[in-house]
Design a protein around this motif. Structure first.
Motif, PDB file in Angstrom:
ATOM      1  N   GLY A 171       0.691  -1.203   0.075  1.00  0.00           N
ATOM      2  CA  GLY A 171       0.191   0.005   0.103  1.00  0.00           C
ATOM      3  C   GLY A 171       0.759   1.323   0.081  1.00  0.00           C
ATOM      4  N   ALA A 172       1.659   1.388  -0.846  1.00  0.00           N
ATOM      5  CA  ALA A 172       2.512   2.595  -0.876  1.00  0.00           C
ATOM      6  C   ALA A 172       1.694   3.754  -1.140  1.00  0.00           C
ATOM      7  N   SER A 173       1.975   4.894  -0.578  1.00  0.00           N
ATOM      8  CA  SER A 173       1.438   6.197  -1.065  1.00  0.00           C
ATOM      9  C   SER A 173       2.354   7.054  -0.833  1.00  0.00           C
ATOM     10  N   MET A 174       2.145   8.291  -1.682  1.00  0.00           N
ATOM     11  CA  MET A 174       3.101   9.510  -1.649  1.00  0.00           C
ATOM     12  C   MET A 174       2.331  10.801  -1.115  1.00  0.00           C
TER      13      MET A 174
ATOM     14  N   TYR B  64       6.500  12.426   1.588  1.00  0.00           N
ATOM     15  CA  TYR B  64       6.199  11.393   2.566  1.00  0.00           C
ATOM     16  C   TYR B  64       5.840  10.265   1.972  1.00  0.00           C
ATOM     17  N   LEU B  65       6.581   8.991   1.953  1.00  0.00           N
ATOM     18  CA  LEU B  65       6.321   7.809   1.445  1.00  0.00           C
ATOM     19  C   LEU B  65       5.716   6.969   2.462  1.00  0.00           C
ATOM     20  N   GLN B  66       4.485   6.799   2.274  1.00  0.00           N
ATOM     21  CA  GLN B  66       3.375   6.051   3.315  1.00  0.00           C
ATOM     22  C   GLN B  66       3.389   4.450   3.128  1.00  0.00           C
ATOM     23  N   TYR B  67       3.495   3.674   3.835  1.00  0.00           N
ATOM     24  CA  TYR B  67       3.120   2.235   3.580  1.00  0.00           C
ATOM     25  C   TYR B  67       2.320   1.362   4.775  1.00  0.00           C
ATOM     26  N   ALA B  68       1.853   0.333   4.584  1.00  0.00           N
ATOM     27  CA  ALA B  68       0.911  -0.611   5.496  1.00  0.00           C
ATOM     28  C   ALA B  68       1.788  -1.548   5.847  1.00  0.00           C
ATOM     29  N   ALA B  69       1.526  -2.113   6.971  1.00  0.00           N
ATOM     30  CA  ALA B  69       1.915  -3.217   7.853  1.00  0.00           C
ATOM     31  C   ALA B  69       0.973  -3.642   9.051  1.00  0.00           C
ATOM     32  N   PRO B  70       0.892  -4.640   9.479  1.00  0.00           N
ATOM     33  CA  PRO B  70       1.534  -5.918   9.128  1.00  0.00           C
ATOM     34  C   PRO B  70       0.542  -6.872   8.435  1.00  0.00           C
ATOM     35  N   GLY B  71      -0.411  -6.585   8.106  1.00  0.00           N
ATOM     36  CA  GLY B  71      -1.402  -7.363   7.452  1.00  0.00           C
ATOM     37  C   GLY B  71      -2.879  -6.987   7.519  1.00  0.00           C
ATOM     38  N   THR B  72      -3.606  -6.934   6.351  1.00  0.00           N
ATOM     39  CA  THR B  72      -4.883  -6.360   6.259  1.00  0.00           C
ATOM     40  C   THR B  72      -6.202  -7.023   7.210  1.00  0.00           C
ATOM     41  N   GLN B  73      -5.866  -8.008   7.632  1.00  0.00           N
ATOM     42  CA  GLN B  73      -6.898  -8.835   8.517  1.00  0.00           C
ATOM     43  C   GLN B  73      -6.908  -8.380   9.920  1.00  0.00           C
TER      44      GLN B  73
ATOM     45  N   GLY C 299      -1.786  -0.864  10.131  1.00  0.00           N
ATOM     46  CA  GLY C 299      -1.839   0.640  10.271  1.00  0.00           C
ATOM     47  C   GLY C 299      -0.815   1.158   9.037  1.00  0.00           C
ATOM     48  N   ASP C 300      -0.584   2.514   8.801  1.00  0.00           N
ATOM     49  CA  ASP C 300       0.376   3.117   8.061  1.00  0.00           C
ATOM     50  C   ASP C 300       1.467   3.765   8.707  1.00  0.00           C
ATOM     51  N   GLY C 301       2.684   3.645   8.262  1.00  0.00           N
ATOM     52  CA  GLY C 301       3.772   4.279   8.752  1.00  0.00           C
ATOM     53  C   GLY C 301       4.466   5.281   7.581  1.00  0.00           C
ATOM     54  N   ALA C 302       5.435   5.953   7.793  1.00  0.00           N
ATOM     55  CA  ALA C 302       5.865   6.748   6.651  1.00  0.00           C
ATOM     56  C   ALA C 302       7.393   6.878   6.803  1.00  0.00           C
ATOM     57  N   TYR C 303       7.945   7.147   5.680  1.00  0.00           N
ATOM     58  CA  TYR C 303       9.369   7.672   5.710  1.00  0.00           C
ATOM     59  C   TYR C 303       9.240   8.915   4.934  1.00  0.00           C
ATOM     60  N   ILE C 304      10.414   9.739   5.435  1.00  0.00           N
ATOM     61  CA  ILE C 304      10.481  11.115   4.708  1.00  0.00           C
ATOM     62  C   ILE C 304      11.763  11.273   3.859  1.00  0.00           C
TER      63      ILE C 304
END
Length: 601
Positions: A217-220, A228-237, A242-247
């Motif tokens: 689920g990458a998002s910018m 802000y590069l956002q990503y999801a973890a650890p599993g959709t179920q 949740g979503d985290g971000a790298y800058i």
């Protein structure tokens, strides 16, 4: 004539007093979002029928908003981010878009991609309301869980990745030549579970065998010149999705882990999860994060959508307000508190429930081994001979009740523990063997809702008996609050063979006192610093507690809401980060003062 004038003046004065006494009920919304979610093709080969909405891509286009959702055979349009209408496109991917991406390039064209097969054309339109899209002639591979981003200079980038092994990647595209791949293709970020507790796989970040979470689920988002590069973890179920971000300083990085991660996180309460989302900027400058919640009852891929206000603090850290994230929240038009909890509390929690009939009542939860714990409850009756239900006020979307039929003889009656002023209701339906496996026109939820103070004299407050609205998570706000202790749902017609419900939630303001502040709050980080144990003394009259934490006393951005316990264990902390903690109690009357913020290194 003078006598008539006095009468007219009296009527005008009385009308004026009446108008002045009417409370101005604000625009609100409630997660999970009230949408006509689509029945899924996925799992249809196993005869598993369920609605789902996941992986939202929301964009602003010419002052209005469009939302694209996994396998929905179309998309939604809104003018205010609260009310959404479905648009059926004239042509679309055969099984609906999968983990879609969309991007508005300077209000001239709206771009879209998301073929379930993982390859295909990027579509574009200058009139999304018409449902007409034009595909590019090129074929681009690896579109699964992709994010299309076009920078201010017109350069286009595609971020993608969905794996518990491989990282998020990026490649450059030529926007002026059919989005052909050009230039750089590189690996960017991967999960680091040994440092970041919230990235660990499993319900509550625990699994007995699998340790690697899924990164997807990458998002910018570009803000103040930073990426802000956002990503999801650890599993959709899982509840901890949740979503985290790298800058980074450029769209290609390098990227640095954001120290207050996760930036979107909602592990507790009724509806869990806030991952695989996108951040969109409202026309007034307010940011919103749309994300995925895990319903996960009929299938692990049964999901819903949520929306939270999002901010950038003085350090440039990105965070979302998910506190009381499934309670009513101010709508997008509020001048100062858009998206924040509006103060209406849960009146119906653990209320006594009687039902018209009962085919089955199921208590269900996701277990640590990625399966389900399932209990079918025996039929019980109260002293009046009415069938009782224990699952419709338990604040669990996975547990459910199924009536014997789908007709106007089916009803649910809730006796709340205490009376209160009712402002809103949320009716959460369950899909029980519905037999629907795609998007179907003409589905509708028809019902009435009554309120009573004594259980004898009833007042109809909602009449959707002739409605054409399809609302599997119907959120209904009253024009004016109504005092009551009893609420009765009267069915008319719903999709499927049987009326089935997972929860009826009643929101408002109780007449009693808020709970006192929590005493003896203790936090102990474990030998594995990603884990923490919490305990506190029970507060008289409290329904539950909200634990808040963050990287500084003024940055308590995360929270975990729990009911009916005075201890908690979580595994979602970053190993090398000192944290600050506080806790508050709440009930139907309001929220207590927070405890003094404590540092735990």
């Amino acid at each position: 004539m003078k006598y008539i004038n006095y009468i007219l003046l009296y009527i005008i004065l009385m009308l004026s007093v009446s108008v002045q006494s009417q409370e101005v009920v604000p625009q609100t919304y409630c997660n999970p979002m009230d949408l006509d979610y689509t029945y899924m093709v996925y799992n249809s080969s196993r005869n598993i029928s369920y609605r789902s909405g996941a992986d939202p891509a929301v964009v602003e286009f010419r002052g209005e908003y469009y939302m694209f959702v996994t396998r929905s055979f179309g998309y939604w349009h809104s003018k205010d981010l609260v009310s959404w209408d479905f648009i059926k496109p004239t042509q679309w991917f055969f099984e609906g878009s999968n983990a879609p991406t969309a991007f508005n390039y300077k209000d001239s064209l709206l771009y879209f991609a998301g073929d379930p097969a993982g390859y295909g054309s990027i579509l574009y339109t200058d009139d999304p309301k018409s449902g007409k899209w034009t595909p590019t002639a090129s074929i681009s591979k690896n579109l699964q869980d992709s994010e299309l981003f076009i920078d201010d200079d017109g350069k286009a980038y595609l971020y993608w990745g969905s794996s518990n092994v491989h990282p998020i990647r990026v490649k450059m595209l030529n926007r002026d030549d059919r989005f052909l791949e050009i230039g750089v293709q590189k690996e960017l970020i991967n999960l680091v579970e040994e440092e970041h507790g919230w990235e660990r796989f499993g319900e509550n970040n625990f699994h007995p065998t699998i340790k690697e979470g899924y990164m997807e689920g990458a998002s910018m988002t570009k803000h103040n010149g930073k990426y802000y590069l956002q990503y999801a973890a650890p599993g959709t179920q899982f509840n901890v999705y949740g979503d985290g971000a790298y800058i980074g300083e450029t769209p290609l990085g390098p990227f640095t882990y954001m120290k207050n991660n996760p930036m979107s996180f909602k592990p507790g309460g009724f509806a869990n999860g806030a991952g695989h989302g996108i951040t969109v900027k409202q026309t007034n400058g307010q940011y919103w994060h749309f994300a995925t919640m895990a319903l996960a009852s009929n299938s692990h891929w049964e999901r819903r959508l949520c929306m939270f206000p999002t901010y950038f603090d003085a350090e440039g850290l990105m965070y979302s307000n998910t506190h009381y994230g499934d309670y009513p929240r101010f709508g997008s038009n509020h001048p100062t508190m858009a998206g924040q909890h509006c103060g209406w509390m849960l009146l119906s929690y653990n209320g006594k429930v009687a039902v018209s009939s009962s085919k089955m009542q199921i208590v269900k939860s996701t277990s640590t081994d990625d399966d389900y714990d399932i209990t079918e409850l025996p039929l019980k009756k109260n002293k009046a001979g009415e069938i009782m239900s224990e699952v419709l006020t338990d604040e669990s979307p996975k547990s459910f009740w199924v009536a014997d039929a789908n007709d106007n003889q089916q009803w649910v009656k809730i006796e709340m523990r205490k009376p209160g002023n009712i402002y809103a209701l949320q009716i959460n339906y369950h899909d029980h063997e519905s037999g629907i496996y795609t998007r179907v026109d003409g589905l509708r939820h028809r019902f009435t809702i009554e309120v009573s103070e004594d259980g004898k004299v009833w007042q109809t407050i909602v009449d959707r008996s002739n409605s054409y609205k399809d609302s599997p998570n119907a959120y209904i706000v009253l024009n004016q609050p109504v005092k009551g202790r009893f609420v009765r749902y009267n069915n008319v017609e719903v999709p499927g063979n049987n009326l089935a419900l997972s929860e009826i939630r009643v929101f408002g303001k109780g007449f009693g006192k808020k709970p006192a502040s929590v005493k003896d709050f203790k936090v102990t980080r474990q030998e594995d610093r990603r884990d923490a144990q919490f305990s506190w003394k029970p507060v008289e009259g409290a329904q539950g507690y909200n634990i808040r934490w963050g990287i500084a006393p003024d940055k308590l951005y995360q929270s975990w809401l729990v009911y009916d316990v005075n201890e908690h264990f979580m595994r979602c902390l970053d190993r090398d980060t000192p944290y600050y903690f506080s806790i508050e109690a709440f009930n139907e009357n309001g929220i207590s003062k927070k405890t003094k913020v404590m540092e735990v290194k």
